[in-house]
Design an enzyme around this catalytic site. Structure first.
Site, PDB file in Angstrom:
ATOM      1  N   ARG A 128       0.909  -1.335   0.022  1.00 45.23           N
ATOM      2  CA  ARG A 128       0.010  -0.121  -0.082  1.00 45.23           C
ATOM      3  C   ARG A 128       0.890   1.122  -0.077  1.00 45.23           C
ATOM      4  NH1 ARG A 128      -4.536   2.223   3.285  1.00 45.23           N
ATOM      5  NH2 ARG A 128      -6.066   0.949   1.920  1.00 45.23           N
ATOM      6  N   HIS A 164      -7.128   0.808  -6.563  1.00 42.24           N
ATOM      7  CA  HIS A 164      -7.791  -0.170  -5.200  1.00 42.24           C
ATOM      8  C   HIS A 164      -8.304  -1.487  -5.272  1.00 42.24           C
ATOM      9  CE1 HIS A 164      -7.924  -0.732  -0.945  1.00 42.24           C
ATOM     10  NE2 HIS A 164      -8.367   0.779  -0.352  1.00 42.24           N
ATOM     11  N   GLN A 189     -10.341  -3.355  -2.613  1.00 39.56           N
ATOM     12  CA  GLN A 189     -11.504  -2.652  -2.250  1.00 39.56           C
ATOM     13  C   GLN A 189     -13.033  -3.584  -3.187  1.00 39.56           C
ATOM     14  OE1 GLN A 189     -12.058  -1.300   0.868  1.00 39.56           O
ATOM     15  NE2 GLN A 189     -14.335  -1.170   0.161  1.00 39.56           N
ATOM     16  N   ASP A 246     -16.682   8.040  -0.928  1.00 38.12           N
ATOM     17  CA  ASP A 246     -15.223   8.388  -0.901  1.00 38.12           C
ATOM     18  C   ASP A 246     -15.095   9.435  -0.438  1.00 38.12           C
ATOM     19  OD1 ASP A 246     -12.652   7.579   0.090  1.00 38.12           O
ATOM     20  OD2 ASP A 246     -12.526   6.668  -1.887  1.00 38.12           O
ATOM     21  N   CYS A 276     -15.927   2.606   1.149  1.00 44.80           N
ATOM     22  CA  CYS A 276     -14.773   2.208   1.092  1.00 44.80           C
ATOM     23  C   CYS A 276     -14.457   2.615   2.730  1.00 44.80           C
ATOM     24  CB  CYS A 276     -13.522   2.459   0.346  1.00 44.80           C
ATOM     25  SG  CYS A 276     -13.366   4.090   0.118  1.00 44.80           S
ATOM     26  N   ARG A 279     -13.898  -7.362   3.326  1.00 38.97           N
ATOM     27  CA  ARG A 279     -12.768  -7.092   2.922  1.00 38.97           C
ATOM     28  C   ARG A 279     -11.557  -8.333   3.454  1.00 38.97           C
ATOM     29  NH1 ARG A 279      -9.932  -2.236   2.824  1.00 38.97           N
ATOM     30  NH2 ARG A 279      -8.742  -3.271   1.258  1.00 38.97           N
TER      31      ARG A 279
END
Ligand code: CP
Ligand code: NVA
Length: 326
Positions: A108, A135, A138, A231, A272, A312
């Protein structure tokens, strides 16, 4: 039908077929059922997994750790100040070292080229746990949640509202195009996604008759939506742009009035996370208008954000098992 993803990376989903994405989602659902049934997996027994984090994380870090332990692997957290990467050592050298010690690497961080470089040189599967551009893990959790709530992906009207050119917007557009959705990005024109990526996604869309709309018109963009997704307005690393983004994106806040515009009383809200939905956090106290979603919608029956957060772990587990498992 099972698909053999052994040894593959998971970087942006651009190189995954719709069938492979379906397979990962079905595997995630199975692994979730197994966990709920108390069946312990052992698919990653003896594997050592490196977790490199240049940016902070709650969900992604914890999901990788829990998924590793559930399946018998050893996770090793490598924070940005813990290793030499970027300061004294190149991506290529770090990749060649870690690849000799670990069986899989999660990254990440900021530049997408870093995760691509790790993938090029490590010789073991590399998974993107978020970069400035994408991402993808996700999106698997998001789509798994859509499957659980709506029963299908194909033909679902999915409106992403807010910063239309961040990692989530980009990755959702790739995934939605591949899975045959009616996907909309609803954002001010200055935050539309890159034309080149939209072009690539329109090509992906052809295979499963997906539709991609990019619009600044909120009413048209959310009309008939099955899903409204948002988001944060300023992603990690963009904090200095918060005041400007608030000005641009305030009309795009997800709230009751926007939900009414969908005309769908069963519209689902996804995020998310982390989310600004009240002024209780440090940054929200500093910028009280920072909320991309109203507290009313975030806490309403429409919101599946915490199911999505739990998913997740099941989806990340599926990615590791599929690319690395026995
Ligand atoms: N959604 C997500 O990636 O959360 P974290 O930043 O907490 O990992
Ligand atoms: N766009 C957000 C996603 C966080 C999971 C960020 O990059 O900060």
């Amino acid at each position: 039908m099972p698909f053999n993803l052994k040894g593959r990376h998971f970087l942006s989903m651009k190189d995954n077929t719709p069938e492979e994405i379906d397979f990962l989602l079905q595997l995630s659902i199975k692994l979730k059922q197994d966990k709920y049934a108390g069946l312990r997996g052992n698919n990653l027994a003896g594997k050592n997994i490196a977790l490199i984090f240049e940016k902070p994380s709650t969900r992604t870090r914890c999901a990788f750790v829990v998924a590793c332990v559930d399946e018998g692997a050893h996770p090793e957290y490598l924070g940005k100040d813990d290793i030499q990467l970027g300061k004294k050592e190149t991506v290529k050298d770090t990749a060649r070292v870690l690849g000799r010690m670990f069986d899989g690497i999660q990254f990440r961080g900021f530049k997408h080229e870093t995760v691509e470089g790790l993938a090029q040189w490590a010789g073991v599967p590399v998974w993107n746990g978020l970069t400035d551009l994408y991402h993808p893990t996700q999106v698997l959790a998001d789509f798994m949640t859509v499957l659980e709530v709506k029963g299908r992906l194909k033909g679902i009207t999915f409106a992403y509202v807010g910063d239309g050119r961040n990692n989530m917007a980009n990755s959702l557009m790739i995934g939605a195009a591949k899975m045959g959705m009616d996907f909309r990005i609803v954002a001010p024109a200055s935050l539309f996604p890159a034309k080149e990526l939209v072009g690539e996604c329109r090509e992906f869309a052809k295979e499963r008759d997906a539709k991609i709309t990019i619009t600044d018109d909120i009413g048209a963009g959310v009309k008939g939506a099955d899903i409204i997704y948002t988001d944060v307005w300023a992603s990690m690393g963009e904090e200095e742009q918060i005041p400007e983004r608030i000005k641009l994106l305030k009309p795009y806040q997800v709230n009751r009035s926007m939900f009414d515009k969908t005309g769908n009383s069963e519209c689902t809200f996804l995020h998310c996370l982390p989310a600004f939905h009240n002024t209780e956090t440090k940054l929200a106290k500093q910028f009280p208008d920072i909320c991309e979603v109203s507290d009313e919608i975030f806490e309403s029956r429409h919101s599946q954000a915490f199911v999505e957060a739990e998913n997740r772990v099941h989806t990340i587990k599926a990615v590791m098992v599929a690319t690395l498992g026995r």
